[in-house]
Each structure stands twice: as structure tokens, then as C-alpha cells.
Design a protein around this motif. Structure first.
Motif, PDB file in Angstrom:
ATOM      1  N   GLU A   1       0.831  -1.197   0.000  1.00 47.87           N
ATOM      2  CA  GLU A   1       0.000   0.000   0.000  1.00 47.87           C
ATOM      3  C   GLU A   1       0.870   1.253   0.000  1.00 47.87           C
ATOM      4  N   THR A   2       0.371   2.283  -0.660  1.00 44.29           N
ATOM      5  CA  THR A   2       1.039   3.575  -0.695  1.00 44.29           C
ATOM      6  C   THR A   2       0.307   4.531   0.234  1.00 44.29           C
ATOM      7  N   ARG A   3       1.023   5.129   1.149  1.00 42.26           N
ATOM      8  CA  ARG A   3       0.410   6.015   2.134  1.00 42.26           C
ATOM      9  C   ARG A   3       0.262   7.411   1.556  1.00 42.26           C
ATOM     10  N   GLU A   4      -0.419   8.285   2.316  1.00 43.73           N
ATOM     11  CA  GLU A   4      -0.686   9.637   1.841  1.00 43.73           C
ATOM     12  C   GLU A   4       0.588  10.437   1.617  1.00 43.73           C
ATOM     13  N   ASP A   5       1.624  10.170   2.385  1.00 45.91           N
ATOM     14  CA  ASP A   5       2.869  10.910   2.224  1.00 45.91           C
ATOM     15  C   ASP A   5       3.759  10.345   1.119  1.00 45.91           C
ATOM     16  N   GLY A   6       3.277   9.347   0.394  1.00 42.16           N
ATOM     17  CA  GLY A   6       4.043   8.756  -0.702  1.00 42.16           C
ATOM     18  C   GLY A   6       4.861   7.549  -0.312  1.00 42.16           C
ATOM     19  N   SER A   7       5.025   7.298   0.980  1.00 44.02           N
ATOM     20  CA  SER A   7       5.778   6.126   1.413  1.00 44.02           C
ATOM     21  C   SER A   7       4.935   4.869   1.229  1.00 44.02           C
ATOM     22  N   GLN A   8       5.589   3.718   1.210  1.00 43.81           N
ATOM     23  CA  GLN A   8       4.900   2.453   1.002  1.00 43.81           C
ATOM     24  C   GLN A   8       5.113   1.531   2.189  1.00 43.81           C
TER      25      GLN A   8
END
Length: 493
Positions: A340-347
Motif C-alpha cells: 500500500e502507498t500512504r498519503e505521504d508517498g511512502s509504502q
């Protein structure tokens, strides 16, 4: 009379639209509360939609084959309450002009508010189960052609000049009691996507009906008055400058190949969902594939012994292989995760406590993936029962959205199509899929001697972002060993 409009309900599982397959009622029919009125096809299953109102069908919004958004008008019913005030067909999403408001023809904008959605009806519609508080029933009729739109103007005479036609459109647009003459949900959605107010578009169809080409022409950059199309300009620019003279929509000969066009099939329903899922998988997942040839002779012998002992309860080959897959996932759980990709762009990699096992099933509507929930808790016989049950539901088009989603790993038996191997596409958002080829007689070396054995091929496609070759190879080898020596593996399960 009081006309109540029922909108396409929320179908659940994140679905935002459905294709109208067929009407089960016609204009003038009498409907009862909770009577099925239409069959719609969601992402991968067909369901019947019950009506929450009782009365006489006043209008059907849409034709068979059209795609309707959730919240768009579906059917208008005259409830027979002549003492009440005619209710406008408002509603739908808050903010901006709703689909109901666009469909409203001749309604007074200053009219009073409509009654609550639960007045005189049965409540919220639950697809496939009717509506709470209402009794199902009512006589169903054969589907007929949809009625014409409630408000249409007389056809414009061929002798009317373009200036007079434009004046008539301007007068229509300035009338405070009339809504835009548009009946196609596709046209509305096209205008919405291009940021156009549908009320400002001039229609070139009969009676000022707004067509798709009218929206495209209104969205195109306007050319100076009297300016001719520059030399070498695309033909589409000239068509946009003169919307009243449409180009042929279905040419008899294809310009690219020179061959006659035999037909055009819209990419809709299940086929569109499959196309979107496969495209997304290829675009987002850096996949790798490993495969191995496996001697399945002992597995077939075990299956024959079980069938001889108990023909009714003997699990099938797919159930036995599924049991081996679940054992392999218990040792290599990274193959049943999700990225999954989080809102801040990290996975982040999401791990699960258990496995929902999906399996590919070919149906008349296309390829679907039913999901066996908590498959890790089932025996081979339990898996066999679920495989049969879900396959029957999927092929009948009766599987629910929940039964066609939520898998964390997919098993695909493409051997039933007579193929030996395949580079399968991962079922997004999963990270791996195991394919099983056909089982056939082939020469094989056993204890240093050449023999004819039952051979099959296993292939594993995996997401290289969450799994490396070592784990993928270890999982595949464990499943292959189980197929070659099923008795020893089943003893440990």
C-alpha cells in the motif's frame, strides 16, 4: 398525482456504477413495494433491483446497455397520492446540479421540497434481498422497449435556417421552467468531465436534444467568427466548428486497414473491469515469473484411491493443490500480503492473519475471481465444497460482490483450456498468483530409468517489490514436492 423517483442505490463494495441489463417492468405497469424492476450488472455479477415504492410506472430512466452512476434516476413511479403536491425529482449528491435535476423537465425551480425518501416506500434498498419493511411480490412482466423521454419538442423543420434554430435554443435556455433536453447518462458524464454546464450546451438533435457531439463541440476551443479551418487542420476541428453537420459515427470501411467494419462491441461491464484490473496490474507491479515441471502421478493415484473409498466426499485435484498452496503460504506468508502507498508517498507491506484464497473461474460474462474466505482453516474437503459452491454462483451470475473480492492470493488452473503453461497476470492488489497447467503423459526419468509419467507445470508470478527469488522459489518448490509426494505432506497438515 405524485411522482416519486427512485435512484440507483449504493451497490456496496466501493462500486459507483452499474450497467442496465434489462427492464423487468414497462411504463404503465403496476408495481408493488420490493418488486424487482430491473436487472443490472455490477463489476462482476448481475443483480435485480427492487423498487421501494408502490404505484404505476411513470418513466424509465435509461435504456438497456446504458451505464448508470449510483445516485442517478432509475425509475419514476406515480404513487397515486393525488392529494399531495407534485414532488420535484431532486436529490442525489449534495452540491452542484444533480442527475435528477438535470433529468427534470418542466418542473418549477421554486416548487416546494420533496417528501423524504422514506415516505410511502419501504426504506433503503439492499440489492438481492429486497427492502426492509416491505413485502415482495407483484406481477412481473416481460421487458419492453423503454418509453420516450417525458418532455420532447416537435422536430425542427428542415426549412428553418441555422440562425432561427440558434434563436430557438437561446429561448429554450432562458426559459425558467425548463431543464436541458438530455436523456443520455453518457452525455451528462461527458459534460461533467469536461467542466461544462449542460444547460449552456446547444443541442443539434430532434427538438434540441443534446447529443455527444454537441458536448464535444462546446468543449473544443472556439475559433474566430468567420474564420476558416487552416489548411491541413484535422477533420475533427472542422466538425467541432459545425456541430449541426455531424460526421458519420460508424463508417462502413476502416480507414487504417481498408477492411469493412463488421461490428463494434462496447468495452463495458465485466470486460471493462477486467481490462482496468489487468492494465493496472501491468502498470504498477514489477513482476517476475518462475516455473517448474512436476510429476503428478502419485497425486492422481491418491485422488483415485480417495474416490474409490468415498465417491461423494472425495476432494478434487484443485482442492488438494489448494491445500498444498495454503501450506506453502504458511511458510512463505510474504506471498499473501499487499503493498500500500500512504498519503505521504511512502509504502508499506500489509501482512494478514490468514489467507483468503481466490481462484480464477471462466464464466459467460468473463473471467472472475471468487474468494474462499479464511481458506487456511479449511480441510481439502472443505476447500472442495467451497470451490464447487462459488464456481456455480459465479457462472450463474449470482455471486455477491463480497464473494468476488477480498482474496489475498490467487490460484489459476489454466490447464482446463488445454494449455501447458502461462505467464499469468497478478490479480491486483495481490502480490502473487500460481498457475497450474494441464496434466499429460510425458517421458520422465524415475530412479535412473525412463518412464511415462503424468506431468504438469506450475508457474508462479510474483511482485518483486515484496518478494525475492529465494522466497518465491522456496514456495514453488514446496508446492511441487507436495504434488509429487502428497501422502507425506497431507500427513503433516
Amino acid at each position: 398525482m405524485t411522482v416519486r423517483t427512485f435512484t440507483l442505490p449504493d451497490l456496496g463494495e466501493g462500486l459507483t456504477e452499474a450497467e442496465l441489463v434489462t427492464w423487468l417492468v414497462s411504463v404503465g405497469d403496476t408495481v408493488a413495494v420490493d418488486q424487482p424492476i430491473a436487472e443490472v450488472e455490477t463489476a462482476k455479477s448481475a443483480v435485480e433491483v427492487p423498487c421501494p415504492f408502490a404505484g404505476t410506472v411513470h418513466r424509465l430512466h435509461g435504456d438497456a446497455g446504458q451505464t448508470l452512476d449510483v445516485g442517478a434516476p432509475l425509475i419514476s413511479v406515480d404513487t397515486g397520492d393525488r392529494a399531495g403536491t407534485p414532488a420535484p425529482e431532486g436529490g442525489g449528491p449534495k452540491g452542484g446540479q444533480s442527475y435528477r435535476e438535470e433529468e427534470r423537465a418542466g418542473a418549477d425551480p421554486a416548487a416546494g421540497t420533496s417528501p423524504g425518501d422514506d415516505d410511502g416506500g419501504s426504506g433503503s434498498v439492499l440489492i438481492g434481498y429486497g427492502t426492509p419493511g416491505g413485502a415482495s411480490g407483484g406481477r412481473r412482466r416481460r421487458p419492453k422497449r423503454s418509453a420516450a423521454p417525458a418532455v420532447t419538442a416537435a422536430p425542427v423543420s428542415a426549412t428553418v435556417t441555422s440562425a432561427a434554430t440558434a434563436a430557438a435554443h437561446d429561448a429554450m435556455a432562458s426559459a425558467p421552467r425548463l431543464a436541458p433536453t438530455v436523456v443520455s447518462p453518457i452525455v451528462r458524464k461527458l459534460a461533467k468531465d469536461r467542466g461544462l454546464d449542460i444547460a449552456t450546451v446547444r443541442g443539434s438533435g430532434p427538438g434540441g436534444l443534446i447529443l455527444r457531439r454537441d458536448v464535444e463541440a462546446a468543449a473544443a476551443p472556439a475559433a474566430p467568427d468567420g474564420a476558416a479551418a487552416p489548411a491541413g487542420a484535422p477533420a475533427g476541428d472542422a466538425a467541432a466548428a459545425s456541430p449541426a453537420v455531424p460526421a458519420p459515427e460508424d463508417p462502413a470501411v476502416d480507414a487504417r486497414t481498408g477492411l469493412r467494419v463488421a461490428g463494434r462491441v462496447p468495452v463495458s461491464g465485466v470486460r471493462r473491469v477486467i481490462a482496468q484490473a489487468m492494465t493496472r496490474s501491468r502498470a504498477e507491479i514489477p513482476e517476475a515469473t518462475v516455473w517448474v515441471d512436476v510429476d503428478a502421478t502419485r497425486l492422481l493415484e491418491l485422488r483415485a484411491e480417495l474416490k474409490a473409498q468415498d465417491p461423494e466426499r472425495a476432494p478434487g485435484l484443485m482442492a488438494l493443490i489448494a491445500r498444498f498452496v495454503l501450506a506453502g503460504l504458511a511458510r512463505h506468508p510474504e506471498l499473501a500480503t499487499r503493498l500500500e502507498t500512504r498519503e505521504d508517498g511512502s509504502q508499506e507491506i500489509v501482512r494478514f492473519d490468514g489467507v483468503n484464497l481466490g481462484f480464477a473461474a471462466q464464466t459467460d460474462r468473463g473471467l472472475v475471481v471468487p474468494s474462499i474466505r479464511d481458506a487456511h482453516t479449511l480441510s481439502a474437503r472443505g476447500l472442495d465444497a467451497e470451490l464447487k459452491r462459488l464456481t456455480a454462483l459465479a457462472r450463474a451470475g449470482k455471486a455477491s460482490p463480497a464473494e468476488l473480492s477480498g482474496s489475498t492470493f490467487t490460484l489459476n488452473n489454466y490447464g482446463v483450456f488445454g494449455t501447458d503453461g502461462a505467464a499469468a497476470i497478478i490479480n491486483h492488489p495481490e502480490v502473487a498468483i500460481l498457475g497450474v497447467g494441464r496434466i499429460i503423459d510425458r517421458p520422465w526419468v524415475v530412479d535412473g530409468q525412463l518412464a511415462v509419467r503424468k506431468l504438469t507445470q506450475l508457474s508462479l508470478a510474483f511482485d518483486h517489490r515484496v518478494c525475492d527469488g529465494g522466497a518465491a522459489g522456496g514456495f514453488l518448490r514446496m508446492v511441487a514436492d507436495a504434488v509429487e509426494n502428497p501422502v507425506s505432506v497431507l500427513a503433516d497438515l
